[in-house]
Design a protein around this motif. Structure first.
Motif, PDB file in Angstrom:
ATOM      1  N   LYS A 112       0.832  -1.203   0.000  1.00  0.00           N
ATOM      2  CA  LYS A 112       0.000   0.000   0.000  1.00  0.00           C
ATOM      3  C   LYS A 112       0.869   1.256   0.000  1.00  0.00           C
ATOM      4  O   LYS A 112       0.627   2.195  -0.757  1.00  0.00           O
ATOM      5  N   GLN A 113       1.896   1.258   0.827  1.00  0.00           N
ATOM      6  CA  GLN A 113       2.794   2.424   0.887  1.00  0.00           C
ATOM      7  C   GLN A 113       3.508   2.629  -0.446  1.00  0.00           C
ATOM      8  O   GLN A 113       3.600   3.758  -0.938  1.00  0.00           O
ATOM      9  N   GLN A 150       0.935   4.026  -3.001  1.00  0.00           N
ATOM     10  CA  GLN A 150       0.558   5.414  -2.715  1.00  0.00           C
ATOM     11  C   GLN A 150       1.651   6.375  -3.174  1.00  0.00           C
ATOM     12  O   GLN A 150       1.351   7.432  -3.732  1.00  0.00           O
ATOM     13  N   THR A 192      -9.532   8.863  -3.079  1.00  0.00           N
ATOM     14  CA  THR A 192      -8.688   7.660  -3.000  1.00  0.00           C
ATOM     15  C   THR A 192      -8.662   7.127  -1.569  1.00  0.00           C
ATOM     16  O   THR A 192      -8.488   5.927  -1.368  1.00  0.00           O
ATOM     17  N   ASP A 193      -8.851   7.989  -0.574  1.00  0.00           N
ATOM     18  CA  ASP A 193      -8.921   7.514   0.812  1.00  0.00           C
ATOM     19  C   ASP A 193     -10.098   6.555   0.999  1.00  0.00           C
ATOM     20  O   ASP A 193      -9.997   5.566   1.731  1.00  0.00           O
ATOM     21  N   TRP A 233      -9.024   3.249  -0.365  1.00  0.00           N
ATOM     22  CA  TRP A 233      -8.148   2.533   0.569  1.00  0.00           C
ATOM     23  C   TRP A 233      -8.932   1.984   1.753  1.00  0.00           C
ATOM     24  O   TRP A 233      -8.642   0.881   2.238  1.00  0.00           O
TER      25      TRP A 233
END
Length: 185
Positions: free
Chosen positions: A35-36, A39, A85-86, A89
């Motif tokens: 994920k990091q 992003q 996008t939050d 996620w």
């Protein structure tokens, strides 16, 4: 004018290339790191393009059906149903965040010993586990775990000096300094 264009093209620096993120195959233990990476990779892309790009890195036999069902549910007429996008996620987190991650990290933290490895290697793993377990290095019990799990001879040397470090950072510095000195000798 030709000189001006030549000057413009010669001073224009290309944007740095960013390494593509790894693919994600549904393995929950790899989700946070993936994920990091993703992003950072999508950076300031527009929402729909970012989500499409992020999902392009979700691949593999184990996850293909999930990705197809997810796309059918949330993608219509060329647009994603997420406001941000939050929100995207948050939906993925519901599926892929390991609910036992903190407990697993706590157990691993208790077993994370320095052994014969260098202090910097030990602290890298130790602090990662502290974070995954939901703790902070300022928590008193973390200092207790550190004193139990650092190399016993180093901890004994610190106690014998009569100058016990006041907090985690001071302990980390002293352990690192002693380890470095012993490795030189």
């Amino acid at each position: 004018e030709q000189l001006f264009r030549l000057f413009q093209t010669s001073t224009h620096q290309p944007e740095p290339k960013v390494k593509e993120p790894d693919t994600f195959d549904g393995t929950k233990s790899r989700y946070d790191a993936w994920k990091q990476q993703v992003q950072l990779y999508v950076g300031s892309m527009a929402k729909d393009r970012a989500i499409t790009t992020m999902l392009s890195f979700v691949r593999g036999e184990r996850i293909e059906r999930w990705r197809q069902a997810f796309s059918k549910k949330h993608h219509e007429n060329g647009a994603w149903s997420f406001a941000t996008t939050d929100d995207f996620w948050a939906e993925l987190d519901k599926v892929f965040v390991d609910p036992n991650l903190a407990k697993t990290a706590q157990a691993r933290l208790e077993r994370c010993t320095m052994g014969s490895r260098a202090a910097n290697e030990f602290f890298q793993e130790f602090e990662e586990l502290v974070d995954l377990a939901g703790f902070k290095t300022t928590d008193p019990h973390i200092l207790d775990i550190l004193q139990r799990n650092a190399r016993a001879t180093i901890v004994q040397t610190i106690y014998a000096s009569g100058e016990e470090p006041a907090d985690y950072d001071a302990w980390k510095t002293r352990i690192g300094n002693i380890d470095t000195l012993w490795r030189k000798g």
